[in-house]
Design an enzyme around this catalytic site. Structure first.
Site, PDB file in Angstrom:
ATOM      1  N   ASP A  78      93.333   8.725 -99.295  1.00 12.72           N
ATOM      2  CA  ASP A  78      92.258   9.714 -99.342  1.00 12.72           C
ATOM      3  C   ASP A  78      90.975   9.085 -99.880  1.00 12.72           C
ATOM      4  OD1 ASP A  78      93.689   9.473-101.683  1.00 12.72           O
ATOM      5  OD2 ASP A  78      94.001  11.602-101.980  1.00 12.72           O
ATOM      6  N   GLU A 138      90.282  16.961-102.080  1.00  5.42           N
ATOM      7  CA  GLU A 138      90.094  17.790-103.276  1.00  5.42           C
ATOM      8  C   GLU A 138      89.694  19.225-102.928  1.00  5.42           C
ATOM      9  OE1 GLU A 138      91.043  16.943-106.077  1.00  5.42           O
ATOM     10  OE2 GLU A 138      90.960  14.763-106.241  1.00  5.42           O
TER      11      GLU A 138
END
Length: 394
Positions: A78, A138
């Site tokens: 990520d 997130e």
């Protein structure tokens, strides 16, 4: 089988640390990460890869096709940071009001290392590896968006397994941590609006005050988790926001808005919460003369490590670093992870690697979070080893 990538990964140490620190300084948040994407693409230049970028987000997908036939595996890293002003004092600290406080800069660097390790042995590679560089972990569901845009079909056939490593600044350096089954919780939200009438604070008998009703709803939420759900499959439900609409100290609010954050370890428990909690709260509000609007907002599913795949992963980890450095978690974490979307579609495993600094454990998502990036060769070699061995199994 002898470990294949340890020495080669150590030779990459300085390069991996350098790109990690560059990514740390260049942190961006959300789905649009143009500078982060530029650095990742630069690091992939010259390698034998099929590279594509996202349409609605700054993702990067890189396909490495081995010279030998075999299946497809996927490796995820990520890319996004958090909207936190960094307070670490590091020489490479971010100077914007964003920070890699969850270690995604290490995740990208570790996957870039795995790309280089596997590309160097492409002539022997028994299959294909898809490297998934994903924005929006997130809270923006970047993993789901990449799946919708075709990352699982990038190689022409779907992966048979998927792997990701997440660093942890609170776990001793170099310790590898995972478990079979549920690894991390689902995350959802319930937005509540309690409608009263408002009025003069001196004469509450002439109004319907939603504030005490909101207090009853908060207590009901806590009782629901304790009494409506089995003790063996609990949920964590927290009221994280509450606000009345009164702007004056002598005026009763007409509405109160609240938000509950919901964490569960099974979809069955989440279904129970979704189906039973809103009508319970609506009934309490109605009994007090108020009206309740409730909006359920699903987010990340349970991060579920495929048991059979994870047993194979644990055997590899034991061999690579020794059983004393491999922790089998007794219970899952109540935090959540975007990799859950991939693991819904593809059997695989999420592994945590300890990256606590010498100064001691640090919490994730903190402005003081510090990660020991000496673990990068370990990350890269473990990801490369897991991908290679899964391909070799066919």
């Amino acid at each position: 089988m002898t470990a294949m990538f340890g020495e080669a990964a150590e030779a990459l140490r300085d390069d991996l640390v350098a790109v990690r620190r560059e990514l740390h300084r260049a942190v961006e948040t959300g789905l649009d990460l143009p500078e982060t994407q530029r650095i990742v693409l630069r690091e992939l230049e010259g390698l034998p890869l099929e590279i594509s970028t996202g349409d609605s987000l700054s993702s990067v997908t890189a396909v490495l096709r081995g010279a030998r036939p075999g299946p497809v595996v996927l490796v995820r890293g990520d890319m996004d940071g958090l909207p936190i002003a960094e307070a670490t004092g590091l020489p490479f600290a971010s100077t914007s009001r964003a920070m890699h406080a969850c270690g995604h800069d290490l995740h990208m660097a570790g996957v870039l290392g795995a790309v280089r390790l596997l590309a160097a042995r492409r002539d022997e590679l028994p299959g294909t590896v898809v490297f998934m560089f994903q924005p929006g972990e997130e809270g923006q569901a970047g993993g789901r968006i990449m799946i919708e845009e075709g990352v699982l079909e990038a190689a022409g056939e779907r992966p048979v397994a998927a792997y990701a490593i997440h660093v942890d600044s609170a776990t001793p350096r170099g310790q590898l941590v995972t478990r079979e089954g549920a690894m991390m919780a689902s995350a959802s939200a319930l937005r509540l609006t309690v409608h009263g009438t408002g009025g003069h604070a001196a004469f509450p008998q002439h109004a319907i005050d939603p504030v005490p009703v909101a207090a009853q709803l908060i207590l009901a939420v806590q009782a629901f988790a304790a009494r409506r759900l089995p003790a063996t499959d609990q949920a964590v439900i927290s009221i994280t926001r509450i606000r009345g609409d009164s702007e004056a100290g002598n005026v009763l609010s007409a509405t109160v808005r609240m938000e509950a954050n919901i964490r569960t370890l099974s979809m069955a428990t989440l279904d129970t919460v979704r189906e039973q909690l809103p009508p319970l709260l609506a009934g309490i509000a109605e009994a007090n003369g108020c009206r309740l609007d409730a909006e359920f907002i699903p987010s990340y599913p349970v991060t579920y490590n495929d048991p059979a795949e994870t047993r194979e992963v644990l055997a590899v980890l034991d061999e690579l670093v020794g059983p004393e450095r491999v922790t089998r978690l007794e219970a899952p974490s109540m935090a959540s992870e975007d990799f859950s979307y991939v693991l819904q579609e593809v059997p695989g495993t999420l592994v945590f690697v300890g990256a606590a600094p010498e100064s001691g454990p640090m919490p994730l998502h903190s402005e003081h979070a510090v990660f020991d990036d000496s673990v990068l060769p370990l990350q890269a070699s473990v990801l490369a080893e897991l991908a290679w061995r899964r391909l070799a199994r066919g």
